[in-house]
Design an enzyme around this catalytic site. Structure first.
Site, PDB file in Angstrom:
ATOM      1  CD  GLU A  32      10.303   9.642   9.611  1.00  0.00           C
ATOM      2  OE1 GLU A  32       9.313   9.547  10.342  1.00  0.00           O
ATOM      3  OE2 GLU A  32      11.331   8.968   9.807  1.00  0.00           O
ATOM      4  N   GLY A  33       6.666   9.286   5.676  1.00  0.00           N
ATOM      5  CA  GLY A  33       5.232   9.047   5.467  1.00  0.00           C
ATOM      6  C   GLY A  33       4.923   7.562   5.585  1.00  0.00           C
ATOM      7  CG  HIS A  34       6.357   4.846   2.608  1.00  0.00           C
ATOM      8  ND1 HIS A  34       7.329   5.499   1.893  1.00  0.00           N
ATOM      9  CD2 HIS A  34       5.361   4.579   1.737  1.00  0.00           C
ATOM     10  CE1 HIS A  34       6.951   5.604   0.632  1.00  0.00           C
ATOM     11  NE2 HIS A  34       5.752   5.075   0.513  1.00  0.00           N
TER      12      HIS A  34
ATOM     13  CD  GLN B  99       0.362   1.988  -8.498  1.00  0.00           C
ATOM     14  OE1 GLN B  99       0.127   0.931  -7.912  1.00  0.00           O
ATOM     15  NE2 GLN B  99       0.449   3.136  -7.839  1.00  0.00           N
TER      16      GLN B  99
ATOM     17  N   GLY C  75       7.933   1.149  -2.158  1.00  0.00           N
ATOM     18  CA  GLY C  75       9.322   1.335  -1.750  1.00  0.00           C
ATOM     19  C   GLY C  75       9.742   2.788  -1.778  1.00  0.00           C
TER      20      GLY C  75
HETATM   21  O1  PAF Z   1       0.442   4.387  -2.666  1.00  0.00           O
HETATM   22  C1  PAF Z   1       1.216   3.560  -3.199  1.00  0.00           C
HETATM   23  O2  PAF Z   1       2.405   3.502  -2.910  1.00  0.00           O
HETATM   24  C2  PAF Z   1       0.679   2.584  -4.230  1.00  0.00           C
HETATM   25  O3  PAF Z   1      -0.281   3.176  -5.022  1.00  0.00           O
HETATM   26  C3  PAF Z   1       0.156   1.276  -3.608  1.00  0.00           C
HETATM   27  C4  PAF Z   1      -1.036   1.512  -2.700  1.00  0.00           C
HETATM   28  C5  PAF Z   1       1.264   0.603  -2.820  1.00  0.00           C
HETATM   29  C6  PAF Z   1      -0.286   0.309  -4.714  1.00  0.00           C
HETATM   30  O4  PAF Z   1       0.759   0.024  -5.594  1.00  0.00           O
END
Ligand code: PAF
Length: 282
Positions: free
Chosen positions: A35-37, A61, A31
């Site tokens: 712009e990268g996403h 993570q 979330g």
């Molecule tokens: O790059 C991210 O945003 C996260 O590491 C991912 C790949 C969604 C895993 O939680």
């Protein structure tokens, strides 16, 4: 656009598409979309019939002293951006949905996950691989899209996909930068205007390091140069490294070189990388 919060609803939503032979694309995210996403979503849109975006801030993570609690979660804004990109399905699970209390299995990623980001953030790549493996099982995508900014993450994902025989194609797309060179990251939102200005040193270090590598092939010199550039003002470098883009160990003579930097500014940790090519110097 469908917003689904459970595995059951997600599978039900995608079942019909599968029967119809649709190509399903997945863009996994945490979330705070930028712009990268969105560039990954657009890539998915051109390649796939159905585009699924997952939004899940994955606790596995984050280390104990990291920013899990403060990580931005602008749910409504993210949904607006996804809808504007004509995303078909947003998967927005809760932590309890993804990780039942009695869960015990994780994906261990081996040596690739123990250097650089893995050394700085123990357990990080196991957490990434575990959640991405779950997302792959839930969505069963034909293609999954990741950004080159997290180059080591992309390599770790390609590795476990091959090692564990996941039937998914991994596409890694170029880092998206602001016009002044700063790589887009959800964590840029933490920066004050003065910190943001200083953070430009990451891209500057990479550009100058790349020039040293391409002109001289001297990776030690490039690493030192990048360290110097990142040791000014409020910046504190974590590492400045030149590595082989597949193993993340020392580059092969004359082979491709990935320049990687990580630095802290205040409580924010930023990473960036560029790929250079050396013909061995000269
Ligand atoms: O790059 C991210 O945003 C996260 O590491 C991912 C790949 C969604 C895993 O939680």
């Amino acid at each position: 656009m469908k917003i689904v919060e459970t595995a059951v609803a997600l599978r039900a939503e995608l079942a019909g598409q599968r029967v119809a032979g649709a190509i399903v694309g997945l863009v996994p995210t945490m979330g705070a979309l930028h712009e990268g996403h969105l560039s990954l979503v657009r890539a998915a849109r051109t390649r796939c019939d159905v585009v699924v975006v997952s939004i899940f801030v994955n606790p596995l993570q984050f280390g104990p002293d990291e920013d899990l609690a403060s990580y931005p979660r602008p749910r409504e804004h993210d949904l607006e951006l996804a809808a504007a990109e004509k995303v078909d399905v947003v998967f927005f699970p809760s932590v309890a949905e993804m990780y039942p209390a009695d869960r015990s299995t994780v994906v261990e990623v081996g040596p690739l996950g123990e250097v650089l980001e893995g050394a700085e953030r123990p357990g990080h790549f196991s957490g990434v691989a575990t959640v991405v493996a779950k997302l792959f099982n839930l969505v069963d995508p034909d293609i999954a899209f990741f950004g080159q900014k997290d180059a080591q993450q992309a390599a770790v994902i390609k590795r476990f996909v091959a090692d564990l025989s996941f039937d998914v194609q991994i596409e890694v797309r170029a880092t998206v930068r602001d016009s002044d060179g700063l790589a887009l990251s959800s964590r840029n939102a933490y920066l004050t205007p003065s910190q943001r200005l200083q953070a430009l040193a990451l891209h500057q270090a990479l550009r100058e390091g790349e020039a040293v590598v391409t002109e001289t092939g001297d990776i030690d010199r490039a690493e030192k140069k990048m360290w110097e550039i990142l040791s000014v003002g409020d910046l504190v470098p974590d590492y400045t490294r030149c590595v082989d883009p597949e193993t993340f160990l020392d580059p092969q003579p004359g082979g491709p070189v990935l320049l990687m930097v990580a630095a802290r500014i205040g409580t924010t940790r930023l990473i960036d990388n560029v790929l250079a090519t050396t013909d061995g110097g000269g």
